[in-house]
Write a protein that holds these residues in place. Sequence first.
Motif, short mmCIF file in Angstrom:
data_model
loop_
_atom_site.label_atom_id
_atom_site.label_comp_id
_atom_site.label_asym_id
_atom_site.label_seq_id
_atom_site.Cartn_x
_atom_site.Cartn_y
_atom_site.Cartn_z
N SER A 28 -2.30 -0.05 3.82
CA SER A 28 -2.00 0.17 2.40
C SER A 28 -0.74 0.99 2.25
O SER A 28 -0.42 1.82 3.08
CB SER A 28 -3.16 0.91 1.73
N LYS A 30 2.17 2.48 -1.04
CA LYS A 30 2.20 3.05 -2.39
C LYS A 30 3.49 2.58 -3.07
O LYS A 30 4.58 2.73 -2.50
CB LYS A 30 2.19 4.58 -2.30
N THR A 31 3.33 1.96 -4.22
CA THR A 31 4.51 1.50 -4.94
C THR A 31 5.24 2.67 -5.56
O THR A 31 4.69 3.75 -5.76
CB THR A 31 4.13 0.50 -6.05
#
Length: 83
Positions: A28, A30-31
Amino acid sequence: MPGIKLGQAAIAAGPANCASSGMRITLSGKTAHAASPEHGISPMRTIASLMPSLASLATGGTLDSDFAMVTLTHVRRARRRSG
């Protein structure tokens, strides 16, 4: 098995074919906004180092008892985002 013609069957002593076992790895990130990309976290560097590391787990020759093969069949990055 190598050397056996299509449509024929054969029996061999010891291991002759590989079993397949799947694995899914999810990373994952993080934008971040385009004005502050330093706040984002991209998993791409990890993916780039993980791919050859997984392939290096392969061992032995094709009919050796310790034979192992790792084949990466699919790598997908998250969908594109825009803001």
